[in-house]
Design an enzyme around this catalytic site. Structure first.
Site, PDB file in Angstrom:
ATOM      1  CG  ASN A   1      -1.772   1.162   1.347  1.00 13.33           C
ATOM      2  OD1 ASN A   1      -1.501   2.213   0.762  1.00 13.33           O
ATOM      3  ND2 ASN A   1      -2.853   1.021   2.076  1.00 13.33           N
TER       4      ASN A   1
ATOM      5  CG  HIS B   1      -9.637  -1.127   2.399  1.00 10.98           C
ATOM      6  ND1 HIS B   1      -8.337  -0.689   2.463  1.00 10.98           N
ATOM      7  CD2 HIS B   1      -9.594  -2.486   2.501  1.00 10.98           C
ATOM      8  CE1 HIS B   1      -7.545  -1.749   2.613  1.00 10.98           C
ATOM      9  NE2 HIS B   1      -8.293  -2.841   2.633  1.00 10.98           N
TER      10      HIS B   1
ATOM     11  CG  ASP C   1      -7.176  -6.041   2.065  1.00 12.82           C
ATOM     12  OD1 ASP C   1      -6.777  -4.932   1.670  1.00 12.82           O
ATOM     13  OD2 ASP C   1      -7.969  -6.177   3.011  1.00 12.82           O
TER      14      ASP C   1
END
Length: 1107
Positions: free
Chosen positions: A202, A454, A471
């Protein structure tokens, strides 16, 4: 990944920020929040239990009278844990409501406790529930972060505005929905080991990119084509999309840990947060595919993108009464499907190919046949092997003038048959031999609201029954239910808390749902899900990535061995001469810009001196090193020379001696004495009597400060004895009259004092490392000609000088001009300089507004006339300092304007169909009656005795008629419209049984399987008489609104109460519906005119005459 703008203070709704609220400090630093991925599902194919969840509603009465800074709710229990809501009614150092979820018993929990929850917080709109504000997030709560939430939940101006519906009867309703998930240790989880796949890091604001890249990577045919694109060893990944993607895919395939995407985002120019906020996933997909397609031209993989993703449809228009048809073939790489009003993918395809009739005013112009009734539509010629469906979860809401997210339930099948119903989606030209049966490959999910949230993806890489959730860094195995049904969206029922009681099941909207689907055609799947191995990867790419890996290992090793080394930073006279007067003015050197050595700790200092001899050509015996020390007044000066004994010690020991603070640096000053031939000589012996002083020279004419050298002086000596040496340093005649000053400190303010030349250095309290500044003595008459005639005034100026970027408030993104100012300037000094720059005679007409460092926008409130003391106060925003100010030029002086209230009033003419906006300025203590009197002098009335009234209109409803006695100071025209109109004669003569009712226009819309009423157009009042039928009233309405018979015949009429329509017949007695007088909010009971919103917009003229 989680998108959160990097700021907790003062921003608009679309820039929200999650921060823990802490008692340690009242000034929260902005923090970047990277949401912890859900931690509920790591074990392969485990049965998924519903996590405990609950909703808590908190009614806060007398809200505006709460005086405490913080306000806690009562405790509620979810998942066996105690929670409460923490609220800052006036904001946590921001002009927004601040709200957090708090672990109620954190102080008494055992050491090392931790719990994970997904939750949403909401402020309920008590007039229109759909305008409730809800924000959701997830967090791993622990002792350090026992609360989490939103510092800028919603603007206080909006919250406290009684007409917005959040605060009704001074009561605020807050809701919390909490889902507690089982914790799996997030940090020790190994994706590669558990699943065979790795995630993507991320990197802040890359939103949807990670899920899209994982989806593309898991289409092996696409990955193989990317590997086969020609790249060379001379390419740089950050400048070449093919190489950046090859590199990323290679790492995803062979790395053991998560992979960074920075090179790729750089390669296509999207390396800022804004790039992702301004584009959607479809645009990113297209940018990527177009650039790859272009780079594949003329190579072995040319045409791959088209082969995989390109389909074609036919737009057609076919006349009904004559033989004429127009068609146009178009290609697509993805399809945008409606979610609103469609319950599944098939319903969206039905809508996509829906036939539109072109008739009436909308007839089609067919070349030789003129205007004709026609059918218009789209049919598919062919579908691609990989079908990408973008679901329109985000739409523009014209009523609210904002983007909204559609969270409606929307189903999608595991197998999608696009040949269904006899191939109804296919055009006559379609090849019917191709079987358009598709299987689901990936589901891209967005969790959250329209302004952040998200993103993650569910993918089955080999189309087996095993799904995986990608994720960001984390990959987990998932079952099919979680990948499909749980991503349909819509509402979810919470389990009954008290079974057996007749309590209605509680439903809450699911904010996680699919926004993109990828299907692969059954007949092509063996070709697409192919094998990709090392031989598909170019040799130079494997070499490059191997080298990268080695470098990474080397850096890792360096980091691991850092404790074995000491960094030594050596400052010399050359560094002082180079930096003083350019980079720095105070103290002697910036240690980050001097020569630095990485030396093993156990090496003795004498061995290090040999390295210095090699580096600088100074023999070991001619070097003398001084330690630096931080003084109590925050200056940093050479303190004492190293002793011969110290030089025999290891550099590691020396660093510890020299540095009480734990940083890994040893900072030294290398003293080298030069002989007459400018060659190094042995340093002089130093006794306690000898003081090492450093000298700076100031030239007021050039406003220039520079380092000129250093001297040893005897503490019993006097400055007068070294004047000739100083003159020589400065290049002056030996007997030039000079003044001496000691630079004592500069934080928080400058201290620089004259030195008496006739008393001893000891009496002047001078010691090793002190700085003496000197300049020519100026005759009194010439002092006036210099801006900064002496050292103290120059240092004061340097310390406080500030370049301020001024921007016009009308163009808040562009610098207009820059001025150099002093932070000590008064309010008057600042506006005078701005007026001078703009060529304006009256500085009091300048109004300034401060800059909000977090939202990067002007603050909502301008600076009041002389409302701050100094420029420094204008530039500070909480604990940050900005260098931007906004200005506007007023038509009257600011002090005068501050005594006035400005209102924008829309005047609706009684007979003409026009609206004119008037800006009214009156003293703050004026009343609505004064506004009306002022308006009468400006507007055209239908007759001289006409009376006016002022109304408040919001979302096409009339909320209030202002009494003439109401003070205007509290009227806010920022969010809703103030409307002035003549009072019709019939309203002045109401009979005892006549009623004045509200009449509004509306249309109906279906959302989430519920009918919604949308108001539009101009609302108005109407007098109805007792016993009057709808038919009679319709005549008056048609005349009032001047609607043609043909259109009016299509209108429907309904009595609406609290948003529910009850349709009326012509014979119905309308007054009988409006009997109750005690309805809360008269605007919630009205006569509704249902028709389509296609009326021409009224002519709005802005009358800028200002009183």
């Amino acid at each position: 990944m989680t998108v959160m703008a990097p700021a907790p203070i003062d921003q608009q709704e679309d820039e929200e920020m999650l921060v823990p609220q802490s008692d340690l400090t009242d000034n929260h630093q902005p923090m970047e929040v990277v949401a912890q991925p859900e931690a509920a599902n790591t074990v392969e194919n485990q049965p998924v239990e519903d996590p405990p969840s609950s909703r808590f509603t908190w009614r806060i009465e007398n809200f505006s009278r709460l005086n405490a800074k913080k306000h806690y709710s009562e405790v509620f229990v979810v998942g066996g844990y105690k929670w409460r809501i923490l609220l800052f009614p006036k904001g946590n150092n921001v002009d927004h409501l601040s709200m957090y979820l708090d672990v109620a018993d954190s102080a008494s929990l055992p050491y090392g406790w931790s719990r994970y929850a997904q939750f949403s917080l909401a402020v309920v709109n008590q007039i229109h529930n759909k305008y409730s504000i809800r924000k959701d997030t997830q967090h791993q709560f622990n002792a350090r972060e026992s609360d989490w939430g939103f510092t800028s939940f919603m603007p206080l101006g909006e919250l406290y505005d009684p007409c917005r519906g959040y605060l009704v009867n001074d009561t605020l309703i807050v809701e919390a929905e909490v889902v507690v998930r089982r914790i799996v240790d997030y940090w020790t989880y190994d994706s590669k080991k558990e699943t065979g796949y790795v995630g993507l890091k991320n990197q802040g604001a890359t939103c949807y990119m990670n899920s899209l890249l994982q989806t593309l990577y898991h289409i092996p045919y696409f990955r193989k084509a990317v590997y086969h694109m020609p790249t060379t060893e001379n390419d740089m990944p950050s400048g070449s999309i093919p190489l950046a993607l090859q590199s990323l895919f290679y790492k995803l395939q062979y790395s053991d840990s998560s992979v960074a995407t920075k090179e790729l985002t750089k390669s296509f120019g999207w390396d800022t947060h804004d790039s992702f906020m301004q584009h959607d996933v479809q645009e990113l997909n297209r940018v990527l595919c177009e650039k790859l397609e272009d780079k594949m031209k003329g190579t072995v993989v040319e045409g791959t993108i088209q082969q995989l993703f390109e389909g074609h449809h036919m737009n057609y228009i076919e006349c009904i009464n004559v033989d004429y048809k127009s068609t146009r073939k178009e290609s697509f790489y993805d399809l945008q499907l409606d979610v609103k009003g469609c319950h599944d993918v098939y319903a969206s395809f039905d809508k996509y190919v829906e036939v539109e009739r072109l008739e009436g005013d909308n007839k089609y112009h067919a070349e030789q046949y003129g205007l004709q009734d026609a059918k218009k539509g789209v049919l598919f010629i062919d579908f691609p092997p990989v079908l990408q469906l973008q679901l329109k979860r985000f739409e523009y809401d014209f009523m609210r003038d904002t983007m909204v997210k559609i969270n409606d339930r929307y189903e999608f099948p595991l197998q999608l048959d696009l040949d269904r119903d006899g191939g109804k989606y296919l055009s006559p030209d379609a090849d019917r031999r191709v079987r358009n049966l598709y299987t689901l490959h990936s589901v891209l999910v967005h969790s959250g609201g329209v302004h952040g949230g998200h993103y993650y993806a569910f993918i089955r890489p080999t189309l087996s029954d095993q799904w995986y959730k990608f994720d960001d860094e984390r990959v987990t195995k998932e079952d099919m239910k979680r990948a499909l049904e749980e991503q349909y969206g819509g509402e979810e029922e919470l389990p009954q808390t008290n079974p057996g009681f007749n309590n209605t099941p509680f439903k809450f909207t699911k904010y996680s749902n699919a926004y993109m689907l990828v299907y692969i055609r059954e007949s092509d799947k063996d070709k697409i899900i192919c094998n990709v191995d090392e031989k598909d990867i170019a040799e130079h790419l494997r070499e490059r990535l191997k080298k990268e890996q080695e470098e990474k290992e080397h850096k890792k090793k360096e980091k691991a061995e850092a404790h074995l080394y000491t960094i030594i930073k050596v400052a010399r006279d050359d560094d002082l001469a180079e930096q003083i007067g350019k980079d720095i003015y105070f103290d002697l050197v910036d240690h980050d810009k001097v020569r630095s050595f990485r030396i093993q700790k156990q090496i003795t200092f004498n061995v290090f001196k040999e390295e210095i001899a090699k580096e600088f050509g100074i023999p070991v015996q001619l070097q003398r090193f001084w330690l630096w020390a931080k003084r109590q007044n925050h200056t940093y000066r050479p303190n004492r020379p190293l002793t011969p004994l110290e030089e025999t010690q290891s550099v590691g020991t020396l660093r510890e001696v020299s540095n009480k603070v734990h940083n890994a640096e040893l900072r030294l000053f290398l003293e080298v004495e030069l002989g007459l031939d400018l060659r190094p000589i042995a340093p002089p012996d130093k006794t306690k009597e000898d003081i090492l002083l450093f000298f700076k020279h100031y030239n007021p004419e050039k406003e220039e400060l520079r380092f000129v050298g250093r001297l040893f002086v005897k503490s019993t000596g006097k400055p007068i004895e070294i004047l000739s040496k100083l003159n020589k340093m400065a290049g002056y005649a030996p007997d030039e009259e000079i003044n001496l000053y000691e630079e004592i400190k500069f934080e928080p303010s400058v201290m620089c004092e004259p030195i008496d030349k006739k008393i001893t250095f000891r009496a002047s309290q001078l010691e090793d490392g002190d700085i003496v500044c000197f300049q020519k003595s100026l005759p009194v008459e010439s002092i006036e000609q210099f801006r900064y005639p002496d050292v103290p005034s120059f240092l004061e100026y340097v310390h406080n000088r500030q370049i301020v970027h001024f921007r016009s408030l009308e163009k808040p993104k562009e610098d207009d001009f820059c001025l150099e100012m002093s932070r000590l300037y008064t309010y008057d000094d600042v506006v005078e300089r701005v007026a001078q720059q703009l060529g304006l005679n009256d500085p009091s007409k300048i109004r300034l507004t401060s800059h909000n460092c977090y939202s990067q926008q002007p603050k909502p409130q301008p600076i009041k006339y002389r409302g701050v003391d100094h420029l420094s106060d204008m530039l500070v925003h909480y604990n940050q300092t900005s260098d931007i100010l906004y200005y506007e030029v007023l038509d009257i002086p600011l002090p005068e304007l501050q005594g006035l209230k400005t209102l924008k009033v829309a005047f609706h003419h009684a007979t003409k169909d026009e609206v004119v906006i008037h800006t009214i300025r009156l003293p703050k203590q004026s009343t609505v009656g004064d506004v009306i009197n002022d308006l009468k002098t400006k507007v055209e009335l239908s007759h001289p005795d006409a009376e006016l009234r002022l109304l408040e209109v919001f979302y096409h409803k009339i909320y209030k008629i202002f009494p003439p006695s109401e003070k205007i100071e509290n009227i806010n025209d920022q969010y809703w419209t103030l409307r002035a109109e003549e009072i019709p004669e019939e309203e002045k003569n109401l009979g005892p049984n006549d009623r004045l009712i509200h009449v509004y226009h509306f249309t109906k819309e279906t959302a989430q399987n519920q009918m919604q009423i949308l108001n539009f157009g101009e609302p108005f009042f109407l007098v109805i008489h007792e016993g009057e039928t709808l038919a009679e009233i319709k005549v008056r309405i048609q005349k009032k609104l001047q609607v043609p018979d043909e259109d009016f015949a299509k209108w429907k009429f309904a009595f609406l109460s609290l948003g529910r329509p009850e349709y009326l017949q012509d014979s119905d007695i309308v007054s009988s519906r409006f009997q109750r007088r005690d309805v809360y909010g008269a605007w919630e009971q009205y006569l509704g005119l249902e028709h389509s919103d296609n009326a021409p917009k009224r002519a709005y003229a802005a009358n800028q005459d200002v009183t």
